[in-house]
Each structure stands twice: as structure tokens, then as C-alpha cells.
Design a protein around this motif. Structure first.
Motif, PDB file in Angstrom:
ATOM      1  N   GLU A  55       0.865  -1.169   0.000  1.00 35.80           N
ATOM      2  CA  GLU A  55       0.000   0.000   0.000  1.00 35.80           C
ATOM      3  C   GLU A  55       0.906   1.224   0.000  1.00 35.80           C
ATOM      4  O   GLU A  55       1.853   1.300   0.769  1.00 35.80           O
ATOM      5  N   VAL A  56       0.621   2.151  -0.888  1.00 37.93           N
ATOM      6  CA  VAL A  56       1.358   3.415  -0.922  1.00 37.93           C
ATOM      7  C   VAL A  56       0.379   4.517  -0.536  1.00 37.93           C
ATOM      8  O   VAL A  56      -0.717   4.600  -1.082  1.00 37.93           O
ATOM      9  N   GLN A  57       0.784   5.337   0.442  1.00 36.25           N
ATOM     10  CA  GLN A  57      -0.036   6.462   0.869  1.00 36.25           C
ATOM     11  C   GLN A  57       0.639   7.760   0.451  1.00 36.25           C
ATOM     12  O   GLN A  57       1.867   7.839   0.419  1.00 36.25           O
ATOM     13  N   PHE A  58      -0.188   8.758   0.149  1.00 36.34           N
ATOM     14  CA  PHE A  58       0.325  10.063  -0.236  1.00 36.34           C
ATOM     15  C   PHE A  58      -0.689  11.126   0.128  1.00 36.34           C
ATOM     16  O   PHE A  58      -1.858  10.832   0.381  1.00 36.34           O
ATOM     17  N   THR A  59      -0.239  12.375   0.158  1.00 38.87           N
ATOM     18  CA  THR A  59      -1.101  13.516   0.432  1.00 38.87           C
ATOM     19  C   THR A  59      -1.169  14.367  -0.829  1.00 38.87           C
ATOM     20  O   THR A  59      -0.137  14.668  -1.425  1.00 38.87           O
ATOM     21  N   ASP A  60      -2.393  14.737  -1.233  1.00 38.76           N
ATOM     22  CA  ASP A  60      -2.537  15.550  -2.442  1.00 38.76           C
ATOM     23  C   ASP A  60      -2.483  17.039  -2.103  1.00 38.76           C
ATOM     24  O   ASP A  60      -2.307  17.423  -0.951  1.00 38.76           O
ATOM     25  N   VAL A  61      -2.625  17.880  -3.131  1.00 39.64           N
ATOM     26  CA  VAL A  61      -2.513  19.335  -2.932  1.00 39.64           C
ATOM     27  C   VAL A  61      -3.651  19.898  -2.087  1.00 39.64           C
ATOM     28  O   VAL A  61      -3.535  21.005  -1.566  1.00 39.64           O
ATOM     29  N   ASN A  62      -4.728  19.151  -1.911  1.00 42.56           N
ATOM     30  CA  ASN A  62      -5.845  19.592  -1.083  1.00 42.56           C
ATOM     31  C   ASN A  62      -5.682  19.179   0.375  1.00 42.56           C
ATOM     32  O   ASN A  62      -6.562  19.438   1.186  1.00 42.56           O
ATOM     33  N   GLY A  63      -4.579  18.478   0.693  1.00 44.28           N
ATOM     34  CA  GLY A  63      -4.345  18.037   2.060  1.00 44.28           C
ATOM     35  C   GLY A  63      -5.051  16.739   2.401  1.00 44.28           C
ATOM     36  O   GLY A  63      -5.140  16.367   3.564  1.00 44.28           O
ATOM     37  N   ILE A  64      -5.536  16.022   1.402  1.00 46.94           N
ATOM     38  CA  ILE A  64      -6.234  14.760   1.634  1.00 46.94           C
ATOM     39  C   ILE A  64      -5.231  13.621   1.529  1.00 46.94           C
ATOM     40  O   ILE A  64      -4.429  13.564   0.599  1.00 46.94           O
ATOM     41  N   ARG A  65      -5.273  12.730   2.493  1.00 46.49           N
ATOM     42  CA  ARG A  65      -4.383  11.561   2.523  1.00 46.49           C
ATOM     43  C   ARG A  65      -5.080  10.417   1.798  1.00 46.49           C
ATOM     44  O   ARG A  65      -6.246  10.104   2.064  1.00 46.49           O
ATOM     45  N   TRP A  66      -4.353   9.786   0.864  1.00 47.36           N
ATOM     46  CA  TRP A  66      -4.892   8.713   0.038  1.00 47.36           C
ATOM     47  C   TRP A  66      -4.056   7.450   0.208  1.00 47.36           C
ATOM     48  O   TRP A  66      -2.874   7.521   0.520  1.00 47.36           O
ATOM     49  N   ALA A  67      -4.665   6.318  -0.079  1.00 47.82           N
ATOM     50  CA  ALA A  67      -3.961   5.032  -0.127  1.00 47.82           C
ATOM     51  C   ALA A  67      -4.289   4.387  -1.467  1.00 47.82           C
ATOM     52  O   ALA A  67      -5.426   4.426  -1.931  1.00 47.82           O
ATOM     53  N   VAL A  68      -3.267   3.802  -2.096  1.00 52.52           N
ATOM     54  CA  VAL A  68      -3.467   3.112  -3.374  1.00 52.52           C
ATOM     55  C   VAL A  68      -2.674   1.809  -3.332  1.00 52.52           C
ATOM     56  O   VAL A  68      -1.613   1.730  -2.704  1.00 52.52           O
ATOM     57  N   ARG A  69      -3.208   0.794  -3.987  1.00 57.85           N
ATOM     58  CA  ARG A  69      -2.559  -0.520  -4.043  1.00 57.85           C
ATOM     59  C   ARG A  69      -2.318  -0.879  -5.503  1.00 57.85           C
ATOM     60  O   ARG A  69      -3.053  -0.440  -6.370  1.00 57.85           O
ATOM     61  N   PRO A  70      -1.311  -1.691  -5.766  1.00 55.91           N
ATOM     62  CA  PRO A  70      -1.065  -2.071  -7.166  1.00 55.91           C
ATOM     63  C   PRO A  70      -2.138  -3.018  -7.679  1.00 55.91           C
ATOM     64  O   PRO A  70      -2.813  -3.684  -6.906  1.00 55.91           O
ATOM     65  N   GLY A  71      -2.273  -3.055  -8.968  1.00 62.99           N
ATOM     66  CA  GLY A  71      -3.220  -3.967  -9.588  1.00 62.99           C
ATOM     67  C   GLY A  71      -4.151  -3.226 -10.527  1.00 62.99           C
ATOM     68  O   GLY A  71      -4.407  -2.042 -10.362  1.00 62.99           O
ATOM     69  N   LEU A  72      -4.652  -3.948 -11.497  1.00 55.75           N
ATOM     70  CA  LEU A  72      -5.563  -3.367 -12.462  1.00 55.75           C
ATOM     71  C   LEU A  72      -6.864  -2.956 -11.797  1.00 55.75           C
ATOM     72  O   LEU A  72      -7.441  -3.706 -11.027  1.00 55.75           O
ATOM     73  N   GLY A  73      -7.323  -1.779 -12.090  1.00 51.25           N
ATOM     74  CA  GLY A  73      -8.596  -1.320 -11.581  1.00 51.25           C
ATOM     75  C   GLY A  73      -8.593  -0.893 -10.123  1.00 51.25           C
ATOM     76  O   GLY A  73      -9.646  -0.640  -9.573  1.00 51.25           O
ATOM     77  N   GLN A  74      -7.439  -0.842  -9.496  1.00 55.51           N
ATOM     78  CA  GLN A  74      -7.381  -0.425  -8.095  1.00 55.51           C
ATOM     79  C   GLN A  74      -7.565   1.083  -8.011  1.00 55.51           C
ATOM     80  O   GLN A  74      -6.792   1.837  -8.580  1.00 55.51           O
ATOM     81  N   GLN A  75      -8.594   1.512  -7.314  1.00 55.28           N
ATOM     82  CA  GLN A  75      -8.872   2.936  -7.141  1.00 55.28           C
ATOM     83  C   GLN A  75      -8.303   3.402  -5.811  1.00 55.28           C
ATOM     84  O   GLN A  75      -8.346   2.665  -4.833  1.00 55.28           O
ATOM     85  N   PRO A  76      -7.785   4.618  -5.764  1.00 56.28           N
ATOM     86  CA  PRO A  76      -7.301   5.124  -4.478  1.00 56.28           C
ATOM     87  C   PRO A  76      -8.460   5.314  -3.507  1.00 56.28           C
ATOM     88  O   PRO A  76      -9.596   5.559  -3.920  1.00 56.28           O
ATOM     89  N   SER A  77      -8.165   5.177  -2.235  1.00 57.55           N
ATOM     90  CA  SER A  77      -9.185   5.389  -1.205  1.00 57.55           C
ATOM     91  C   SER A  77      -8.689   6.465  -0.246  1.00 57.55           C
ATOM     92  O   SER A  77      -7.495   6.599  -0.017  1.00 57.55           O
ATOM     93  N   ARG A  78      -9.624   7.221   0.292  1.00 53.20           N
ATOM     94  CA  ARG A  78      -9.278   8.294   1.230  1.00 53.20           C
ATOM     95  C   ARG A  78      -8.898   7.674   2.572  1.00 53.20           C
ATOM     96  O   ARG A  78      -9.630   6.865   3.109  1.00 53.20           O
ATOM     97  N   VAL A  79      -7.756   8.120   3.087  1.00 50.53           N
ATOM     98  CA  VAL A  79      -7.360   7.702   4.423  1.00 50.53           C
ATOM     99  C   VAL A  79      -7.961   8.689   5.420  1.00 50.53           C
ATOM    100  O   VAL A  79      -8.555   8.307   6.408  1.00 50.53           O
ATOM    101  N   TYR A  80      -7.818   9.979   5.133  1.00 51.37           N
ATOM    102  CA  TYR A  80      -8.457  11.031   5.924  1.00 51.37           C
ATOM    103  C   TYR A  80      -8.439  12.332   5.152  1.00 51.37           C
ATOM    104  O   TYR A  80      -7.649  12.508   4.238  1.00 51.37           O
ATOM    105  N   ASP A  81      -9.345  13.225   5.524  1.00 46.67           N
ATOM    106  CA  ASP A  81      -9.418  14.574   4.945  1.00 46.67           C
ATOM    107  C   ASP A  81      -8.914  15.562   5.986  1.00 46.67           C
ATOM    108  O   ASP A  81      -9.154  15.391   7.167  1.00 46.67           O
ATOM    109  N   ILE A  82      -8.239  16.587   5.522  1.00 48.57           N
ATOM    110  CA  ILE A  82      -7.861  17.686   6.400  1.00 48.57           C
ATOM    111  C   ILE A  82      -8.866  18.787   6.169  1.00 48.57           C
ATOM    112  O   ILE A  82      -9.038  19.263   5.055  1.00 48.57           O
ATOM    113  N   GLU A  83      -9.555  19.178   7.196  1.00 51.11           N
ATOM    114  CA  GLU A  83     -10.584  20.231   7.057  1.00 51.11           C
ATOM    115  C   GLU A  83     -10.167  21.444   7.819  1.00 51.11           C
ATOM    116  O   GLU A  83      -9.573  21.419   8.828  1.00 51.11           O
TER     117      GLU A  83
END
Length: 179
Positions: free
Chosen positions: A151-179
Motif C-alpha cells: 500500500e502506498v499512501q500520499f497527500t494531495d494538494v488539497n491536504g487529503i491523505r490517500w492510499a493506493v494498491r497495485p493492480g488493475l482497476g485499483q482505485q485510491p481510497s481516502r485515508v483522511y481529509d484535512i478540514e
């Protein structure tokens, strides 16, 4: 019928009162309608914003997972390429590699990559872990990545933390939002 000034004034007062009540009812209904329309507009904007955030996160792709070395009993390397194919950078890119239990007791971890502080848009970066592969069994080199969960996690420019896994059709999922 007596049309005295008092009577005309009373009728006028009643008509004016009924008109005022009608106007208030009309204004209240118009206000409720406008409030509902604005609430719907806000909901639509939130959905559009979330859709744009999801689209940006979907531009982060994991590919080329593999184990180099195939030296069984020595140091091997589990590698994956993280590609940020969006326009915006991602930050704090961290990979988590977990050995999936099998009967083979395939390996153990020696060390992993340091987090990437920034991965610019349109760039790719390889992450690699040092693993000790103890017993190959009937496993072929191309099957070895299947013995690990990544699992690779990253933070986007909006401050949202995401998790993504390898494999075809794998969609990223939100780990948490920064509000």
C-alpha cells in the motif's frame, strides 16, 4: 345596506389584511424554494469538488511490481514504481509492504525506502525494499510479488491523505481529509 365610512373602512382593512397574509405566504414559499435551490447548488459544488479530488488521486498509479535478485537466502529487492501522472505534486509518499503469510515462510524484511517528500506531477519514482527470500518452493520469480501486500499512501494538494494498491482497476481510497 348602509355604506357608511366606518363600514367601507372595515371592509378595506379586511381586504388589506387578507392581501398582507397572502403576500407573506407567497414570500415564505418563495424563500423556502430559494433556500432549497441554494442548498442543492452547494451540494452540487461539493460533489464536483470531491469528483475533482478523486480524479487527481486517480492519476497516481503503481506499476512494475517485482522482485529483483532471485538469490534465495540472500538479499533481494522488492520494487515498485509510483507514477504521478497528474498536474499537481503529491507529498509524503510512503510505501507499506506487508508479507502475506503462506506455508512457504517466504521471506523477511531487511529495510525499506525512506518516504518521498514530494513527487512532482508527470514524474515517476521507484520505491524498493530489501527482503530476504528463504525458500522458493515452486514459486517463479514473476509470482514472488504476489506473496506481498503493498500500500502506498500520499497527500494531495488539497491536504487529503490517500492510499493506493497495485493492480488493475485499483482505485485510491481516502485515508483522511484535512478540514
Amino acid at each position: 345596506m348602509d355604506l357608511s365610512p366606518d363600514w367601507v373602512e372595515a371592509v378595506g382593512t379586511w381586504v388589506g389584511g387578507i392581501g398582507t397574509v397572502g403576500t407573506l405566504i407567497y414570500a415564505g414559499r418563495a424563500l423556502r424554494h430559494e433556500t432549497e435551490r441554494r442548498r442543492q447548488d452547494v451540494d452540487d459544488l461539493r460533489k464536483a469538488e470531491r469528483s475533482a479530488q478523486d480524479a487527481q488521486a486517480r492519476t497516481v498509479v503503481l506499476h512494475d511490481a517485482g522482485v529483483d535478485g532471485h538469490l534465495f537466502g540472500r538479499m533481494d529487492q522488492y520494487k515498485i514504481v509510483v507514477g504521478n501522472y497528474g498536474m499537481h505534486p503529491i507529498t509524503n509518499v510512503v510505501g507499506k509492504l506487508v508479507y502475506r503469510e503462506t506455508q512457504a515462510q517466504l521471506g523477511k524484511f531487511i529495510g525499506g525506502p525512506a518516504p518521498l517528500p514530494v513527487l512532482e506531477g508527470g514524474k515517476r519514482q521507484q520505491l524498493q525494499w530489501e527482503v530476504m527470500i528463504k525458500w522458493p518452493g515452486a514459486a517463479q520469480q514473476h509470482e514472488l510479488p504476489d506473496h506481498f501486500d503493498l500500500e502506498v499512501q500520499f497527500t494531495d494538494v488539497n491536504g487529503i491523505r490517500w492510499a493506493v494498491r497495485p493492480g488493475l482497476g485499483q482505485q485510491p481510497s481516502r485515508v483522511y481529509d484535512i478540514e
